[in-house]
Design an enzyme around this catalytic site. Structure first.
Site, mmCIF file in Angstrom:
data_model
loop_
_atom_site.group_PDB
_atom_site.id
_atom_site.type_symbol
_atom_site.label_atom_id
_atom_site.label_comp_id
_atom_site.label_asym_id
_atom_site.label_seq_id
_atom_site.Cartn_x
_atom_site.Cartn_y
_atom_site.Cartn_z
ATOM 1 N N GLU A 1 0.827 -1.201 0.000
ATOM 2 C CA GLU A 1 0.000 0.000 0.000
ATOM 3 C C GLU A 1 0.864 1.254 0.000
ATOM 4 O O GLU A 1 1.901 1.282 0.638
ATOM 5 C CB GLU A 1 -0.866 0.008 1.279
ATOM 6 C CG GLU A 1 -1.535 -1.330 1.515
ATOM 7 C CD GLU A 1 -2.283 -1.422 2.843
ATOM 8 O OE1 GLU A 1 -2.280 -0.456 3.612
ATOM 9 O OE2 GLU A 1 -2.861 -2.502 3.079
ATOM 10 N N LYS B 1 2.071 4.747 1.279
ATOM 11 C CA LYS B 1 1.999 5.358 2.610
ATOM 12 C C LYS B 1 1.635 6.826 2.428
ATOM 13 O O LYS B 1 2.448 7.627 1.966
ATOM 14 C CB LYS B 1 3.350 5.212 3.308
ATOM 15 C CG LYS B 1 3.311 5.580 4.763
ATOM 16 C CD LYS B 1 4.644 5.215 5.420
ATOM 17 C CE LYS B 1 4.611 5.510 6.926
ATOM 18 N NZ LYS B 1 4.321 6.906 7.209
ATOM 19 N N ASP C 1 0.951 10.592 3.085
ATOM 20 C CA ASP C 1 1.515 11.564 4.005
ATOM 21 C C ASP C 1 0.417 12.527 4.438
ATOM 22 O O ASP C 1 0.259 13.612 3.894
ATOM 23 C CB ASP C 1 2.648 12.318 3.299
ATOM 24 C CG ASP C 1 3.496 13.093 4.287
ATOM 25 O OD1 ASP C 1 3.320 12.895 5.507
ATOM 26 O OD2 ASP C 1 4.330 13.899 3.842
ATOM 27 N N TYR D 1 -7.198 2.397 5.708
ATOM 28 C CA TYR D 1 -6.242 1.317 5.462
ATOM 29 C C TYR D 1 -6.286 0.162 6.459
ATOM 30 O O TYR D 1 -5.584 -0.830 6.291
ATOM 31 C CB TYR D 1 -4.813 1.827 5.315
ATOM 32 C CG TYR D 1 -4.346 2.790 6.397
ATOM 33 C CD1 TYR D 1 -4.235 2.390 7.717
ATOM 34 C CD2 TYR D 1 -3.995 4.094 6.068
ATOM 35 C CE1 TYR D 1 -3.790 3.263 8.687
ATOM 36 C CE2 TYR D 1 -3.544 4.979 7.031
ATOM 37 C CZ TYR D 1 -3.442 4.565 8.349
ATOM 38 O OH TYR D 1 -3.014 5.438 9.301
ATOM 39 N N LYS E 1 10.215 3.549 3.664
ATOM 40 C CA LYS E 1 10.093 4.963 3.310
ATOM 41 C C LYS E 1 10.927 5.287 2.078
ATOM 42 O O LYS E 1 11.986 4.704 1.857
ATOM 43 C CB LYS E 1 10.611 5.800 4.482
ATOM 44 C CG LYS E 1 9.753 5.656 5.712
ATOM 45 C CD LYS E 1 9.060 6.960 6.001
ATOM 46 C CE LYS E 1 8.477 6.949 7.385
ATOM 47 N NZ LYS E 1 8.653 8.186 8.082
ATOM 48 N N CYS F 1 27.511 43.042 -12.301
ATOM 49 C CA CYS F 1 27.698 41.627 -12.587
ATOM 50 C C CYS F 1 28.964 41.101 -11.925
ATOM 51 O O CYS F 1 30.030 41.680 -12.091
ATOM 52 C CB CYS F 1 27.778 41.414 -14.100
ATOM 53 S SG CYS F 1 28.244 39.730 -14.545
ATOM 54 N N CYS G 1 31.573 40.326 -15.030
ATOM 55 C CA CYS G 1 32.122 41.343 -15.919
ATOM 56 C C CYS G 1 31.977 42.761 -15.388
ATOM 57 O O CYS G 1 32.493 43.706 -15.984
ATOM 58 C CB CYS G 1 31.485 41.243 -17.297
ATOM 59 S SG CYS G 1 29.740 41.703 -17.300
ATOM 60 N N CYS H 1 22.534 40.549 -16.115
ATOM 61 C CA CYS H 1 23.750 41.284 -16.437
ATOM 62 C C CYS H 1 23.551 41.875 -17.833
ATOM 63 O O CYS H 1 23.076 41.206 -18.742
ATOM 64 C CB CYS H 1 24.931 40.327 -16.431
ATOM 65 S SG CYS H 1 26.322 40.891 -17.423
ATOM 66 N N CYS I 1 30.479 39.667 -21.439
ATOM 67 C CA CYS I 1 30.438 38.958 -20.166
ATOM 68 C C CYS I 1 30.932 37.529 -20.352
ATOM 69 O O CYS I 1 30.300 36.702 -21.007
ATOM 70 C CB CYS I 1 29.025 38.964 -19.604
ATOM 71 S SG CYS I 1 28.907 38.172 -18.002
HETATM 72 ZN ZN ZN Z 1 28.295 39.906 -16.763
#
Ligand code: ZN
Length: 674
Positions: free
Chosen positions: A116, A118, A120, A228, A317, A411, A414, A429, A435
């Site tokens: 079965e 389980k 939660d 159950y 589990k 950034c 860069c 950025c 970059c």
């Molecule tokens: Zn950059």
């Protein structure tokens, strides 16, 4: 005025009918009558009861919701303690369990187990006396819990009166009350819009809902239940197998999980475990493992209990998915389109057998929402293969060490300005080609497994190539020479050679991979496949305007604009042209594949498929151009009905929509090359 006999009879008939339809709707998920007709029956009962109040009984379906809030919950002592289950955490534990069972029973043959999921949720006990629900209680500490009768009465899946007549005089039923995932999402969305409290997960929401002193509030919560097992049973025999007892419960109107299976031997239990683990994300309720019970009741009795734990059952589990750790630092990563993502650096912690030291914090809004600061204790969650995320901050003890997280304005790679566009939550950025982080990330994406799959081209190597300015774009990869490569750090001639070969090999690819590799924002693998199937060639995709792109399944206005913009930027045009000069080859699709057999059709998936998860089925259909919807309507083209399909199947039958069972569906996919 006493009620005439025909009214008494009519009221009784109405109640039976309402209970039966309620059961079909809430427990079996397969209503026989439309909602309006049900409402009609219900209203008639209400009117008759108003006319003759002496006919009102506490188990009448009109009496689910009480009108007076409680001042406190009273305590209930369980006649038979509510046991807790022994846990297995790994396969070996399960093997041990099976060996212990066999040795205690002095049995060599394999044992028959009931398997079965389980759930939660919140464990509760329901007590029926002469078929009427007289009490609902929480598990509490197993010996005594809280009396939540008024609240459980509001749950439509729990019958106030059992169906049939062959039930024991006293029958205690046990099970798990929970909130389905989809309802939970809606509940939280509403809470956000109404600015009331949101819940961390469906289990907390269910527990909170059951602990309302005013049952009118509980009545508004989307609670439901799976039963159950039984507890106290008096006057009335039950079947001699656990699985048959569950079937009896079901026949009396109680809701039983449809995935319960009886198997012979522990190996089949393991297979069941794996199957449920795969299905887990597709289920509409949370499960945290599976439970195996010796099916024969006489064997259960012989095995008995070890203090509070039955020797005949074990919970296996799934690996835990959450853990608590400390947020040590936050690093800001620059993605291939300049998006800046805050990444949590965590004190390493084991979650589900995997050590986690990083988790995503998504964006600045998420940091604000969580209210997280450096040094905080946080909950990290890992689900499947997804990147772990920080889901919750635990209360701070003193505020000394909790420093605010500052989102960068420049950034980190860069130094260009970081901006957040008005219609976006993400910060970017603005460095573009300058970059290096963006360059590195776009090349990394290009080389990744699902894209061009260039073996041996890892992050560190890409980083070196970018830093030393040997490559600027992915197209430059194909101009690298052996001489350039061997000069790199830790690059032996053999590896250099292998890389050149891998690059050469990657040129034989497929068009969807190539499109995906380009790294167009919002274009994942499945969209790349849709584009290929709908438009056929790279040229048609490059030339398509936004209107044409929007006709591609899966492509909405935003994605269409992104694709269109991408292919019309000079830089991208140059990279693609340069790549094409390196002579990539892919099989051109023939016309029949391009016309996209399922274009414009809508599929609905219901029930459980045994050969694939619902997610896989969805992807396959989408790759063929079909839409996959969650509900059946006149517009539905086909309903794929797996095992235990419920109301959606019924509806499809009513509407005369084409239905495919799993075998036919697989055949169908095969004819479409999947
Ligand atoms: Zn950059």
């Amino acid at each position: 005025m006493a009620a005439p006999e025909d009214v008494v009879k009519r009221v009784s008939d109405l109640r039976s009918a309402i209970e039966r339809h309620n059961y079909l709707y809430h427990s079996l998920d397969s209503p026989e009558i439309p909602d309006a007709e049900f409402d009609h029956l219900f209203n008639e009962l209400k009117e008759r009861e108003q006319q003759y109040p002496e006919l009102v009984t506490s188990d009448s379906p009109t009496q689910r919701v009480g009108s007076v809030p409680l001042s406190a919950f009273s305590q209930v002592r369980h006649e038979l303690p509510m046991l807790s289950l022994d846990n297995a955490f790994e396969q070996a534990d399960l093997g041990d369990f099976d060996r212990r069972v066999k040795s205690r029973l002095a049995q060599e043959d394999s044992v028959v187990y009931s398997c079965e999921p389980k759930i939660d949720g919140v464990a509760v006990s329901l007590l029926y006396q002469d078929g009427a629900l007289v009490r609902g209680a929480t598990r509490g500490d197993g010996t005594s819990g809280e009396d939540i009768t008024a609240n459980v009465r509001t749950i439509q899946a729990i019958p106030l009166r059992l169906l049939g007549s062959d039930y024991p005089r006293t029958l205690e039923v046990r099970g798990e009350i929970y909130i389905p995932k989809a309802d939970f999402m809606r509940m939280n969305q509403r809470a956000v819009s109404e600015e009331t409290k949101t819940f961390a997960n469906p289990r907390n929401a269910a527990a909170g809902s059951l602990r309302q002193l005013d049952s009118r509030l509980t009545a508004n919560r989307p609670l439901t239940m799976f039963c159950y097992t039984v507890g106290l049973v008096q006057e009335g025999p039950l079947p001699d197998r656990h699985s048959d007892i569950l079937r009896s419960l079901e026949s009396w109107g109680l809701r039983i999980n449809p995935l319960i299976e009886v198997v012979d031997g522990i190996d089949h239990c393991l297979a069941y475990y794996s199957r449920l683990q795969d299905m887990r994300d597709d289920l509409d309720y949370e499960i945290d493992g599976v439970v195996f019970k010796v099916d024969r009741i006489d064997l259960q009795e012989r095995l008995g209990l070890l203090t509070r734990t039955p020797r005949w059952a074990v919970a296996y589990k799934f690996p835990a998915e959450e853990a608590v750790t400390v947020l040590e630092d936050v690093e800001f990563q620059v993605g291939r389109s300049g998006v800046i993502t805050p990444v949590a650096r965590l004190k390493p912690v084991t979650v589900g057998g995997v050590t986690i030291s990083n988790a995503t914090l998504h964006n600045a809004d998420e940091i604000d929402r969580l209210g997280v600061r450096l040094g905080d204790r946080v909950v990290v969650k890992r689900a499947g293969d997804v990147i772990p995320k920080v889901t919750q901050v635990l209360p701070r003890e003193g505020s000394k060490r909790a420093r605010k997280i500052k989102f960068p304005i420049k950034c980190p790679s860069c130094g260009s300005e970081v901006i957040t566009l008005p219609d976006e939550v993400v910060a970017r950025c603005t460095g573009g080609l300058q970059c290096k982080a963006q360059r590195r990330e776009s090349i990394r994406h290009f080389a990744s497994r699902l894209a061009m799959d260039i073996e041996g081209l890892g992050v560190k190597l890409i980083d070196q190539l970018v830093q030393q300015e040997l490559i600027e774009t992915s197209a430059d990869l194909y101009h690298l020479t052996l001489d350039q490569l061997v000069q790199l750090e830790r690059m032996a001639p053999k590896s250099a050679n292998n890389l050149i070969e891998a690059l050469e090999k990657s040129k034989q690819t497929t068009l969807p991979r190539f499109i995906y590799a380009l790294g167009i924002a919002e274009v994942g693998e499945s969209t790349a496949r849709s584009l290929t199937q709908a438009l056929g060639s790279l040229d048609s995709i490059r030339m398509a305007d936004e209107e044409r792109l929007q006709q591609v399944p899966d492509v909405g206005p935003v994605v269409a604009r992104r694709i269109f913009e991408f292919f019309n930027q000079d830089h991208n045009k140059a990279v693609i042209d340069s790549l094409l000069q390196s002579k990539f080859t892919w099989e051109e699709l023939d016309d029949s594949a391009i016309t996209n057999a399922l274009d414009g059709s809508t599929f609905v998936l219901t029930g459980t498929l045994s050969t694939m998860s619902r997610g896989e089925a969805r992807e396959k259909l989408q790759s063929l151009g079909a839409r996959v919807s969650g509900s059946v309507s006149k517009k539905t083209s086909v309903v794929v009905a797996g095992e235990s399909a419920g109301s959606k199947l019924t509806k499809a039958q009513e509407l005369g929509i084409e239905i495919m069972d799993e075998d036919r569906f697989n055949e169908f996919l095969k004819t479409h090359g999947l």
